[in-house]
Design an enzyme around this catalytic site. Structure first.
Site, PDB file in Angstrom:
ATOM      1  N   ASP A  37       0.810  -1.213   0.000  1.00  0.00           N
ATOM      2  CA  ASP A  37       0.000   0.000   0.000  1.00  0.00           C
ATOM      3  C   ASP A  37       0.850   1.272   0.000  1.00  0.00           C
ATOM      4  OD1 ASP A  37      -2.035  -1.718   0.095  1.00  0.00           O
ATOM      5  OD2 ASP A  37      -2.757  -1.164   2.107  1.00  0.00           O
ATOM      6  N   TYR A  58       1.898   2.153  -3.408  1.00  0.00           N
ATOM      7  CA  TYR A  58       0.765   2.698  -4.161  1.00  0.00           C
ATOM      8  C   TYR A  58       0.574   4.174  -3.790  1.00  0.00           C
ATOM      9  CZ  TYR A  58      -3.951   3.058  -6.106  1.00  0.00           C
ATOM     10  OH  TYR A  58      -5.046   3.440  -6.832  1.00  0.00           O
ATOM     11  N   ASP A  59       0.592   4.435  -2.491  1.00  0.00           N
ATOM     12  CA  ASP A  59       0.405   5.811  -2.017  1.00  0.00           C
ATOM     13  C   ASP A  59       1.495   6.742  -2.554  1.00  0.00           C
ATOM     14  OD1 ASP A  59      -1.746   4.881  -0.659  1.00  0.00           O
ATOM     15  OD2 ASP A  59      -0.757   4.797   1.297  1.00  0.00           O
ATOM     16  N   SER A 108     -36.573  -4.693 -11.211  1.00  0.00           N
ATOM     17  CA  SER A 108     -36.352  -5.491 -10.011  1.00  0.00           C
ATOM     18  C   SER A 108     -36.676  -6.941 -10.360  1.00  0.00           C
ATOM     19  CB  SER A 108     -37.199  -4.975  -8.863  1.00  0.00           C
ATOM     20  OG  SER A 108     -38.544  -5.186  -9.162  1.00  0.00           O
ATOM     21  N   LEU A 109     -36.663  -7.815  -9.388  1.00  0.00           N
ATOM     22  CA  LEU A 109     -36.844  -9.241  -9.649  1.00  0.00           C
ATOM     23  C   LEU A 109     -38.027  -9.778  -8.858  1.00  0.00           C
ATOM     24  CD1 LEU A 109     -33.117 -10.330  -9.262  1.00  0.00           C
ATOM     25  CD2 LEU A 109     -34.427 -10.407 -11.385  1.00  0.00           C
ATOM     26  N   GLU A 141     -26.458 -16.780 -10.060  1.00  0.00           N
ATOM     27  CA  GLU A 141     -25.641 -15.707  -9.491  1.00  0.00           C
ATOM     28  C   GLU A 141     -26.066 -15.436  -8.058  1.00  0.00           C
ATOM     29  OE1 GLU A 141     -26.357 -12.349 -11.998  1.00  0.00           O
ATOM     30  OE2 GLU A 141     -25.608 -13.367 -13.785  1.00  0.00           O
ATOM     31  N   LYS A 173     -27.249 -13.404  -5.089  1.00  0.00           N
ATOM     32  CA  LYS A 173     -27.924 -12.101  -5.048  1.00  0.00           C
ATOM     33  C   LYS A 173     -27.214 -11.270  -3.987  1.00  0.00           C
ATOM     34  CE  LYS A 173     -32.472  -9.950  -5.002  1.00  0.00           C
ATOM     35  NZ  LYS A 173     -32.297  -8.956  -3.960  1.00  0.00           N
ATOM     36  N   ASP A 208     -26.179  -8.478  -1.515  1.00  0.00           N
ATOM     37  CA  ASP A 208     -27.034  -7.596  -0.732  1.00  0.00           C
ATOM     38  C   ASP A 208     -26.373  -6.230  -0.644  1.00  0.00           C
ATOM     39  OD1 ASP A 208     -29.240  -6.904   0.617  1.00  0.00           O
ATOM     40  OD2 ASP A 208     -28.767  -8.015   2.450  1.00  0.00           O
ATOM     41  N   ARG A 260     -30.252   3.174  -8.755  1.00  0.00           N
ATOM     42  CA  ARG A 260     -31.438   2.659  -9.411  1.00  0.00           C
ATOM     43  C   ARG A 260     -32.638   3.595  -9.229  1.00  0.00           C
ATOM     44  NH1 ARG A 260     -35.399  -0.752  -7.410  1.00  0.00           N
ATOM     45  NH2 ARG A 260     -36.554  -1.863  -9.017  1.00  0.00           N
ATOM     46  N   GLU A 262     -23.784  -4.517  -8.677  1.00  0.00           N
ATOM     47  CA  GLU A 262     -24.085  -4.213  -7.279  1.00  0.00           C
ATOM     48  C   GLU A 262     -22.848  -3.646  -6.582  1.00  0.00           C
ATOM     49  OE1 GLU A 262     -27.225  -4.951  -6.682  1.00  0.00           O
ATOM     50  OE2 GLU A 262     -27.505  -5.243  -4.521  1.00  0.00           O
ATOM     51  N   TYR A 309     -23.276  -7.526 -13.102  1.00  0.00           N
ATOM     52  CA  TYR A 309     -24.137  -8.685 -13.357  1.00  0.00           C
ATOM     53  C   TYR A 309     -25.021  -8.555 -14.598  1.00  0.00           C
ATOM     54  CZ  TYR A 309     -27.434  -6.037 -10.359  1.00  0.00           C
ATOM     55  OH  TYR A 309     -28.217  -5.076  -9.792  1.00  0.00           O
ATOM     56  N   LYS A 335     -31.152 -16.784 -14.014  1.00  0.00           N
ATOM     57  CA  LYS A 335     -31.528 -16.091 -15.257  1.00  0.00           C
ATOM     58  C   LYS A 335     -31.434 -17.088 -16.403  1.00  0.00           C
ATOM     59  CE  LYS A 335     -29.354 -11.880 -13.511  1.00  0.00           C
ATOM     60  NZ  LYS A 335     -28.197 -10.991 -13.545  1.00  0.00           N
ATOM     61  N   LYS A 372     -34.974 -16.489  -2.619  1.00  0.00           N
ATOM     62  CA  LYS A 372     -34.403 -15.867  -1.424  1.00  0.00           C
ATOM     63  C   LYS A 372     -34.007 -16.902  -0.366  1.00  0.00           C
ATOM     64  CE  LYS A 372     -34.656 -11.682  -0.999  1.00  0.00           C
ATOM     65  NZ  LYS A 372     -35.706 -10.693  -0.968  1.00  0.00           N
ATOM     66  N   CYS A 417     -23.396  -9.471  41.787  1.00  0.00           N
ATOM     67  CA  CYS A 417     -23.445 -10.613  40.867  1.00  0.00           C
ATOM     68  C   CYS A 417     -24.763 -11.378  41.031  1.00  0.00           C
ATOM     69  CB  CYS A 417     -22.266 -11.530  41.159  1.00  0.00           C
ATOM     70  SG  CYS A 417     -22.349 -13.080  40.254  1.00  0.00           S
ATOM     71  N   CYS A 441     -23.793 -14.960  42.724  1.00  0.00           N
ATOM     72  CA  CYS A 441     -23.272 -15.124  44.086  1.00  0.00           C
ATOM     73  C   CYS A 441     -23.458 -13.896  44.963  1.00  0.00           C
ATOM     74  CB  CYS A 441     -21.798 -15.511  44.035  1.00  0.00           C
ATOM     75  SG  CYS A 441     -20.748 -14.155  43.521  1.00  0.00           S
ATOM     76  N   CYS A 495     -18.010 -10.026  37.912  1.00  0.00           N
ATOM     77  CA  CYS A 495     -18.273 -10.404  39.285  1.00  0.00           C
ATOM     78  C   CYS A 495     -16.924 -10.516  39.975  1.00  0.00           C
ATOM     79  CB  CYS A 495     -18.984 -11.754  39.295  1.00  0.00           C
ATOM     80  SG  CYS A 495     -18.914 -12.557  40.891  1.00  0.00           S
ATOM     81  N   CYS A 510     -18.124 -17.726  43.485  1.00  0.00           N
ATOM     82  CA  CYS A 510     -19.200 -17.664  42.506  1.00  0.00           C
ATOM     83  C   CYS A 510     -19.261 -18.986  41.741  1.00  0.00           C
ATOM     84  CB  CYS A 510     -18.927 -16.499  41.563  1.00  0.00           C
ATOM     85  SG  CYS A 510     -20.182 -16.308  40.313  1.00  0.00           S
TER      86      CYS A 510
HETATM   87  S1  IVH Z   1     -30.443  -8.785 -12.051  1.00  0.00           S
HETATM   88  C1  IVH Z   1     -33.511  -7.396 -14.806  1.00  0.00           C
HETATM   89  N1  IVH Z   1     -28.550  -9.978 -10.717  1.00  0.00           N
HETATM   90  O1  IVH Z   1     -31.421  -7.457  -6.741  1.00  0.00           O
HETATM   91  C2  IVH Z   1     -32.653  -7.945 -13.752  1.00  0.00           C
HETATM   92  N2  IVH Z   1     -29.850  -8.348  -9.585  1.00  0.00           N
HETATM   93  O2  IVH Z   1     -34.576  -7.175  -6.836  1.00  0.00           O
HETATM   94  C3  IVH Z   1     -32.328  -6.980 -12.698  1.00  0.00           C
HETATM   95  N3  IVH Z   1     -29.174  -7.955  -7.270  1.00  0.00           N
HETATM   96  O3  IVH Z   1     -32.028  -4.168  -7.650  1.00  0.00           O
HETATM   97  C4  IVH Z   1     -31.410  -7.400 -11.655  1.00  0.00           C
HETATM   98  N4  IVH Z   1     -27.509  -9.387  -7.248  1.00  0.00           N
HETATM   99  O4  IVH Z   1     -29.729  -4.682  -6.838  1.00  0.00           O
HETATM  100  C5  IVH Z   1     -29.546  -9.069 -10.676  1.00  0.00           C
HETATM  101  N5  IVH Z   1     -26.810 -11.080  -9.666  1.00  0.00           N
HETATM  102  C6  IVH Z   1     -27.788 -10.194  -9.632  1.00  0.00           C
HETATM  103  C7  IVH Z   1     -28.067  -9.445  -8.470  1.00  0.00           C
HETATM  104  C8  IVH Z   1     -29.131  -8.535  -8.492  1.00  0.00           C
HETATM  105  C9  IVH Z   1     -28.184  -8.497  -6.556  1.00  0.00           C
HETATM  106  C10 IVH Z   1     -30.132  -6.953  -6.793  1.00  0.00           C
HETATM  107  C11 IVH Z   1     -30.201  -5.719  -7.637  1.00  0.00           C
HETATM  108  C12 IVH Z   1     -31.652  -5.485  -7.921  1.00  0.00           C
HETATM  109  C13 IVH Z   1     -32.339  -6.438  -6.999  1.00  0.00           C
HETATM  110  C14 IVH Z   1     -33.543  -7.016  -7.699  1.00  0.00           C
END
Ligand code: IVH
Length: 694
Positions: free
Chosen positions: A51, A54-55, A100-101, A132, A134, A136, A155, A192, A244, A309, A333, A427, A430, A445, A451
């Protein structure tokens, strides 16, 4: 046909930045070096330089850019350190919406999704799925024009997000310029931003120490870090980005499969999730789901499910979308790791070392795959930090095998009769006084062996090798003796009867007699061993020796004030306080009297000679590197007991340097000054030689 071609990954030739080069050339070389290191560090997880190096390169680049402003550039790695704060984020309309999914919560729901896919496609064959994790975190869209990052947006509601380009530029795994030559004029990369678990833990640890905001989970930490108007703050946060999917892409040549799109993204410089896999059919998906579910807690990042997917892009095209989610993907999930429940009460548990831990009694709640009715509240500081009261609605988190924790309070739901939590002053097991050392979060304690909670550990310690050294009385046997009710107090050890010991599992008359003999023999001991055997907090073997040497009698130690104790080498205010507290407890004094009444005895300790007469009086030593057998503290104390002065830095006044393993600059300095150097073996020989004399 690949989406993009010509992405190169050849390494860069390093040339020295000699003054003969033009500023342009030097700037260019530094940028290439920094980009290369950055890629190796953040994308490949394989740092190539330390590091500090790099710095150093970064500072050189910053200096050049400051001197020659015409050389500044939006894709310079210097952009990664953050820029002047914004007053607000501007809105960004997504040209292709960020969707979203749909979710599945059990195997049946997943199987129905697969069924729908097959029906719509009118196929009987097994479908190929890209699997993949998901992640968080926070979804992000990155827009590259001719390879240059021009915009990073959140988003938002899927149609409109916020421009957080400055913040995103500080994330090491986001390329500021794509790798390769034949790049499309527009490429939107979606993925993400998340905070790996380790980074989250250390960020929170620092925040606790400095009284800063503590984040509830890595997702909130990532979101909070991205929401900073001052990107210099974001730059300090351990964020990562994994790609992704893609949004708008010009020149239309998409490969045939989603997995191939990801491979192209990897080629142009993006980090992909290491767990990506392509499988076939429902069973392939479920196997993947189970496998990752089992490894979830070991992963370096938090995931809340698996995204499946359809891998063929023509299938995705044919399946299309419903409202805001694609028909070709689903998020299966995992059980939630955080849930809301009510705090019904707090109990205080006493651990084996006397530490008192507040335990939350909760209205049972299903979280992290199990029903949780207790969670740790850690200590008094944590209760204060959370501001939690009995009756509150709280968020409980259980991740992997970790003990469930109360992570926050839902203040909106606080009832008017919520009750403050107060730590007990005695305590709960005891009744002895509790104590909290200055600067420590843990309340303990002071009852020691009285004790019940601490008894087993205390007896094990009492009989251990460095204490009274009762041969044959190991940890397991102590547990059995206490569990059977044969030993409650230390003195009970000396009243054990042959028959009752012989009757124990894996014992016989012979081993029982051996134990009785060993107990008898242990009564003949030394003062340091006896002091150590009492198990006074932080009074180890070395301190016990110092105390014995300084005070000569147990009576003098019992009566010593904190001030008098501070005169002993190795005894600081905390240890002095522990000693005084220990002997202030009537039950500890009773126990001590009772032990002496059993006949425990030791030879008199001769008063100490004056310091000047000690064998190492006037000698200055430095300890450096790692000592393997002795701890640094023990070594220091032992040397000081012989009259030596142990200092932290090497100078002309140093007489001897003890260099342990991996000794660095101090060893070098000693060699430079021609000071005598020895290793750990040499130190031990020295101690052995003089300890006999002292
Ligand atoms: S695909 C059209 N792939 O999950 C497909 N989403 O509820 C759109 N997320 O807002 C998303 N990992 O933030 C996709 N491997 C992944 C993901 C992913 C996390 C999140 C993403 C999205 C939410 C969907």
């Amino acid at each position: 046909m690949p989406l993009l071609s010509g992405a190169s990954s050849e390494s860069i030739e390093y040339s020295e930045n000699t003054p003969e080069h033009t500023p342009e050339q030097r700037t260019e070389t530094l940028r290439q070096q920094l980009n290369d290191h950055n890629y190796r560090y953040y994308v490949e997880d394989a740092p190539s330089i330390p590091d500090v190096e790099y710095d150093r390169l970064m500072r050189q680049l910053q200096a050049l850019e400051a001197e020659y402003p015409e050389l500044q550039s939006p894709d310079s790695p210097s952009q990664r350190v953050g820029a002047a704060p914004l007053s607000a984020f501007t809105q960004v309309a997504h040209r292709i919406p960020m969707l979203s999914l749909d979710n599945a919560f059990d195997d049946d729901e997943f199987a129905r999704f697969n069924q729908r896919v097959k029906e719509r496609l009118n196929t009987d064959g097994d479908i190929e799925y890209a699997c993949e994790p998901k992640l968080d975190g926070i979804a992000l869209s990155l827009r590259y024009e001719s390879g240059l990052l021009v915009q990073a947006a959140t988003r938002g509601d899927g149609q409109t997000g916020e421009d957080i380009t400055q913040n995103v530029k500080t994330i090491g795994s986001v390329p500021l310029r794509l790798k390769g030559t034949n790049l499309p004029s527009v490429l939107e990369v979606r993925g993400e931003v998340y905070m790996p678990k380790a980074g989250f833990e250390s960020l929170n640890q620092t925040a606790k120490e400095t009284d800063d905001k503590v984040f509830v989970n890595p997702r909130n930490a990532a979101a909070g870090s991205l929401r900073q108007l001052d990107s210099r703050i974001t730059a300090k946060r351990p964020l990562e980005f994994c790609a992704y999917s893609v949004g708008e892409v010009s020149e239309g040549f998409l490969p045939e499969r989603h997995s191939e799109v990801l491979a192209v993204l990897s080629e142009v410089g993006f980090r992909l999730n290491p767990e990506l896999k392509v499988v076939t059919g429902v069973q392939g998906c479920l196997d993947y789901y189970r496998d990752l579910g089992e490894r979830r807690s070991q992963l370096a990042f938090e995931i809340d499910g698996i995204v499946f997917k359809t891998n063929r892009l023509d299938f995705q095209q044919r399946l299309g979308f419903v409202s805001r989610a694609p028909r070709w993907a689903i998020a299966y999930k995992f059980p939630a790791q955080e849930e809301m429940t009510q705090l019904n009460g707090v109990e205080f548990q006493v651990g084996r070392t006397g530490a008192i831990t507040p335990v939350a009694r909760l209205k049972p709640v299903y979280v992290g795959g199990v029903t949780v009715s207790n969670a740790t509240l850690h200590n008094a500081d944590e209760i204060a930090r959370l501001g939690v009261k009995v009756g509150d609605t709280v968020i409980v988190r259980r991740a992997g095998d970790v003990i469930p924790q109360v992570v926050s309070v839902v203040l909106d739901k606080r009832p008017s009769d919520a009750i403050d939590i107060t730590f007990p002053s005695t305590c709960p097991v005891c009744g002895s006084e509790t104590e909290r050392a200055e600067g420590e979060a843990i309340v303990r304690c002071s009852g020691g062996l009285v004790c019940a909670a601490q008894r087993k550990e205390g007896i094990k310690h009492f009989a251990s090798r460095k204490a009274l050294d009762v041969d044959g009385l190991g940890d397991k046997l102590v547990e059995i003796l206490v569990d059977k009710g044969l030993v409650n107090r230390l003195t009970d050890l000396f009243h054990l009867e042959l028959e009752s010991i012989a009757a124990l599992e894996r014992m016989g008359p012979k081993s029982a007699q051996n134990l009785l003999d060993a107990l008898e023999k242990s009564k003949s001991t030394t003062l340091p061993r006896f002091i150590y055997s009492l198990g006074i907090r932080e009074v180890g073997e070395v301190t016990a020796k110092q105390l014995a040497k300084h005070f000569c009698t147990i009576k003098a130690i019992i009566n010593a004030t904190e001030e008098a104790l501070l005169a002993v080498p190795d005894v600081g205010p905390i240890v002095a306080h522990h000693i005084v507290t220990f002997f202030r407890q009537p039950h500890n004094l009773e126990m001590l009297e009772a032990l002496l009444a059993e006949g425990i005895h030791w030879p008199d300790v001769e008063p100490q000679p004056p310091v000047e007469t000690l064998p190492l009086a006037g000698k200055v030593l430095v300890l450096t590197g790692t000592l393997i057998e002795l701890s640094r503290t023990d070594a220091k104390v032992a040397l000081e007991a012989l009259g030596a002065k142990v200092t932290g830095s090497v100078s002309k006044k140093t007489d001897l340097v003890v260099a342990g393993e991996a000794a660095g600059s101090k060893l070098a300095k000693a060699e430079q000054l021609g000071i005598e150097v020895t290793d750990e073996a040499g130190l031990k020989a020295l101690l052995a030689e003089y300890q006999d004399q002292a």
